[in-house]
Scaffold this active site. Structure first.
Site, PDB file in Angstrom:
ATOM      1  N   ALA A 152       4.144  -0.637  -3.316  1.00  0.00           N
ATOM      2  CA  ALA A 152       3.036   0.676  -4.412  1.00  0.00           C
ATOM      3  C   ALA A 152       3.434   1.986  -4.879  1.00  0.00           C
ATOM      4  O   ALA A 152       2.993   3.114  -5.983  1.00  0.00           O
ATOM      5  CB  ALA A 152       1.906   0.779  -3.496  1.00  0.00           C
ATOM      6  N   ASP A 153       4.875   2.904  -3.857  1.00  0.00           N
ATOM      7  CA  ASP A 153       4.906   3.399  -4.279  1.00  0.00           C
ATOM      8  C   ASP A 153       5.828   4.018  -5.612  1.00  0.00           C
ATOM      9  O   ASP A 153       6.493   5.381  -6.196  1.00  0.00           O
ATOM     10  CB  ASP A 153       5.849   4.450  -2.737  1.00  0.00           C
ATOM     11  CG  ASP A 153       4.566   4.621  -2.543  1.00  0.00           C
ATOM     12  OD1 ASP A 153       3.526   5.182  -1.796  1.00  0.00           O
ATOM     13  OD2 ASP A 153       5.515   4.965  -0.466  1.00  0.00           O
ATOM     14  N   LYS A 186       0.603  -1.223  -0.045  1.00  0.00           N
ATOM     15  CA  LYS A 186       0.171  -0.165  -0.165  1.00  0.00           C
ATOM     16  C   LYS A 186       0.846   1.115   0.189  1.00  0.00           C
ATOM     17  O   LYS A 186       2.195   1.434   0.202  1.00  0.00           O
ATOM     18  CB  LYS A 186      -1.065  -0.438   0.822  1.00  0.00           C
ATOM     19  CG  LYS A 186      -1.703  -0.939   1.217  1.00  0.00           C
ATOM     20  CD  LYS A 186      -2.669  -1.126   2.224  1.00  0.00           C
ATOM     21  CE  LYS A 186      -3.905  -2.110   3.115  1.00  0.00           C
ATOM     22  NZ  LYS A 186      -4.822  -1.916   3.754  1.00  0.00           N
ATOM     23  N   HIS A 187       0.215   2.187  -0.526  1.00  0.00           N
ATOM     24  CA  HIS A 187       1.411   3.770  -0.433  1.00  0.00           C
ATOM     25  C   HIS A 187       1.532   4.088   0.794  1.00  0.00           C
ATOM     26  O   HIS A 187       0.992   4.210   2.046  1.00  0.00           O
ATOM     27  CB  HIS A 187       0.112   4.715  -1.006  1.00  0.00           C
ATOM     28  CG  HIS A 187       0.387   4.378  -2.268  1.00  0.00           C
ATOM     29  ND1 HIS A 187       0.610   4.725  -3.326  1.00  0.00           N
ATOM     30  CD2 HIS A 187      -1.611   3.616  -2.921  1.00  0.00           C
ATOM     31  CE1 HIS A 187       0.478   4.759  -4.708  1.00  0.00           C
ATOM     32  NE2 HIS A 187      -0.780   4.287  -4.460  1.00  0.00           N
ATOM     33  N   SER A 188       2.366   4.425   1.484  1.00  0.00           N
ATOM     34  CA  SER A 188       3.158   5.059   2.762  1.00  0.00           C
ATOM     35  C   SER A 188       2.106   6.258   2.475  1.00  0.00           C
ATOM     36  O   SER A 188       1.661   6.959   2.108  1.00  0.00           O
ATOM     37  CB  SER A 188       4.719   5.729   2.229  1.00  0.00           C
ATOM     38  OG  SER A 188       5.403   5.686   3.713  1.00  0.00           O
TER      39      SER A 188
END
Length: 665
Positions: A308-309, A298-300
């Protein structure tokens, strides 16, 4: 032997000789035996299906959710993914407790209330409160005495998923006024990362097995046997064709000539570019589908990097490379700049419209409401970035010079010096980003603020999420047209809307795309000069890496400009561009120079990127990409579902590639 028999035999032998000659001639024009062996059957598709099936069977062996213990002291607390059970035992007579919590990953955050525990009634009967705690990152617990409102003790611990723990708060043996806090493990947690580890190991084993198989097929003895078998089948087919259709003078030529003409009309493509695009796209599909619900997919939440980033900026980078390569090809064919200008404008318009109308997260809330439609987005940013970078290259385009004839000319920086007008504009754009970010006054917020707001920065600026970037978006677009659930809300509890694809960050996505243009120029300016290309890729890696080190001070939060995907900070761009040049440094010699890897299976979605991206967004909630899970709180089941969905899109891209179906806008 009668004359008719001799004539028939002679005709048959003559046909066989002609067929063998044509077969050998066709074999010379076709690929080598190694390539012929590699192209037999539906190898990539079967390998992909085998990979998906093996991953599924392996992940089924991994543990899922563990049953909660049946304890008398336990209250009804339903655990979810990335949570553990904590039983707080207050053995202090006459003293109530307030337990506060914060994540180690949350930078300068204030403590948040976790539970209130009443005082113990009897020495042997403590008061117990059951709560769930996060297991994604390490936790910091602080126990306060309610009467004195002071910190009795503080401890740090990394809880495990579905584990059962007890926090014992009691008087220390050293004295009546001292309080001791001890953490006890009642039941060990599950290894939630085991499904990912098994999937990775199985995938690695399959890659090794396929590599060994290809190595065996490349051996001379096996190659000769395969080539003879192919030639024999081709000869028999030609004989049967001539015997069955004597009026056709050259059936092979009639079948293959149109195919040859179509192949020769195609421009030369660098497979490493399409492979890199496919890698970024497949990772994007996987993380968008959930990535097994693991936090690192998942994004930070704010500063820092997760898997994800990485994917979106890589897609932007390789888009820049494709812009230069395709534009150069079209202009060298004689396409006019006016016609290209129209194509650029139309494609950018279509990308923005598809992003707003079709790929819009607000559809999950019901019919699309124009007063709450999200205006920024991934395709919208790609459309604007594509338009600006393509226009820069179109206006200042110069013919690609011939290959180096002197050693001294090979040491020049012509790939950079030929683009000095574009570089000047890019530097001006970056200066605008720096000026607005650090000097634009934001009401109620400190100038130059780069934080997440919410409970970050000790809760001083709760409504300042994103600083100037958030303020500009809210000013130009309005709160209702921005992303309402930013990743910062998970840890920092932000209360204002913030869009990671906002207006100000688009400037740095343009910078990243232009760095991709530079990669494309290196590939084309120094064509067939592998050493020169690799040296320049390595130089860009070092330069961009040093810039990132200087900006971040090698710290997640303490640098001048931290790496931040939500802001698309310049350090984020330089870091991800450094990674991108590193990947090309590996892919170019492996895929295009040595041919050790064809880019399978990533090459196929890379050739149909818009279709795969839009398709995976539109059909996300449809079977077979998603189905009802037996246990919604199981990483294992989510991982299986997400791997299957991603593999299906790779398979779809492969089938479309074989059918020569490509969606271009």
């Amino acid at each position: 032997m009668t004359p008719p028999e001799r004539a028939m035999t002679g005709g048959s032998n003559s046909r066989r000789r002609r067929a063998e000659e044509r077969s050998s001639a066709a074999g010379a024009e076709r690929s080598s035996p190694r390539e012929a062996a590699g192209s037999m059957g539906a190898g990539p598709a079967l390998a992909l299906l085998l990979l998906a099936g093996s991953v599924l069977s392996a992940t089924l062996l991994a543990p899922g959710r563990r049953a909660e213990p049946d304890l008398d002291e336990k209250r009804n607390v339903e655990l979810k993914m990335d949570q553990a059970l904590l039983l707080i035992h207050n053995e202090l007579l006459g003293t109530s407790l307030t337990i506060y919590w914060k994540s180690e990953y949350c930078y300068q955050c204030t403590f948040q209330p976790l539970a209130n525990v009443s005082h113990g009634r009897k020495p042997a009967k403590p008061s117990v409160e059951a709560v769930s705690v996060s297991t994604q990152h390490g936790s910091i617990l602080q126990v306060n005495s309610t009467l004195e409102e002071r910190a009795a003790c503080r401890l740090e611990y990394k809880f495990g998923e579905f584990g059962n723990y007890s926090l014992l708060v009691r008087h220390a043996s050293s004295g009546a006024d001292d309080i001791a806090c001890d953490l006890v493990v009642n039941e060990n947690p599950v290894d939630s990362n085991l499904p990912v580890s098994i999937a990775f190991l199985v995938g690695l084993a399959l890659v090794i097995a396929i590599s060994i198989l290809k190595l065996l097929l490349s051996l001379d003895d096996i190659n000769n046997w395969i080539s003879k078998a192919i030639a024999s089948r081709e000869t028999d087919r030609l004989i049967n064709s001539e015997l069955g259709s004597p009026s056709r003078a050259d059936p092979l030529g009639a079948d293959c000539q149109p195919e040859t003409r179509r192949a020769s009309a195609l421009p030369h493509r660098l497979r490493c570019v399409d492979t890199f695009r496919g890698v970024a796209l497949i990772l994007m599909v996987f993380v968008n589908y959930g990535g097994g619900k693991y936090w690192y997919f998942k994004h930070s939440s704010w500063n820092g990097l997760t898997v994800a980033d990485l994917v979106f900026p890589w897609f932007v980078f390789i888009m820049g490379s494709s812009i230069f390569l395709s534009m150069t090809s079209l202009l060298q064919r004689g396409c006019s700049k006016i016609k290209l200008l129209g194509k650029i404008a139309w494609r950018s318009f279509l990308l923005i419209c598809i992003g707003i109308i079709i790929v819009n997260p607000n559809y999950c809330l019901g019919p699309l409401s124009w007063d709450k439609v999200r205006i920024p987005g991934v395709l919208q940013r790609l459309g604007v970035t594509y338009f600006v970078v393509a226009m820069l290259e179109l206006f200042f385009w110069k013919p690609v010079p011939d290959s180096c004839t002197l050693e001294r000319s090979c040491l020049s920086l012509r790939d950079i010096t030929s683009s000095w007008p574009q570089w000047l504009i890019i530097l001006i754009l970056e200066s605008i980003w720096l000026a607005l970010t650090f000097f634009l006054p934001v009401p109620g917020c400190p100038t130059g603020y780069l934080g997440p707001g919410g409970i970050g920065d000790l809760g001083k600026y709760p409504h300042c999420t994103g600083g100037a970037a958030g303020y500009i978006d809210r000013l130009l677009l309005g709160d209702s047209h921005l992303y309402q659930h930013p990743s910062s809300a998970v840890l920092y509890h932000t209360e204002v809307a913030y869009d990671p694809e906002g207006v100000l960050g688009t400037i740095n996505s343009i910078v990243m795309a232009f760095l991709g243009v530079q990669a494309g120029k290196i590939l084309l300016y120094y064509k067939d000069q592998t050493k020169a290309i690799l040296i320049r890729f390595a130089a860009w890696c070092c330069i961009l890496g040093l810039i990132s080190i200087a900006l971040t001070k090698m710290s997640a939060n303490e640098g001048f400009i931290p790496i931040n995907k939500n802001l698309w900070s310049i350090s984020y761009v330089t870091t991800l561009s450094c990674f991108a040049f590193s990947i090309l440094l590996i892919l170019y010699p492996v895929v295009d120079v040595k041919g050790l890897w064809t880019g399978t299976p990533f090459f196929y979605p890379g050739m149909n990127s818009i279709l795969v991206y839009v398709g995976h967004e539109v059909f996300e909630d449809y079977f077979p990409f998603q189905w009802k899970l037996e246990d919604e709180q199981s990483h294992k089941e989510h991982l299986i579902q997400n791997i299957v969905a991603t593999a299906l899109w790779v398979l779809i891209a492969y089938i479309l590639y074989k059918k020569k179906v490509f969606w271009k806008i």
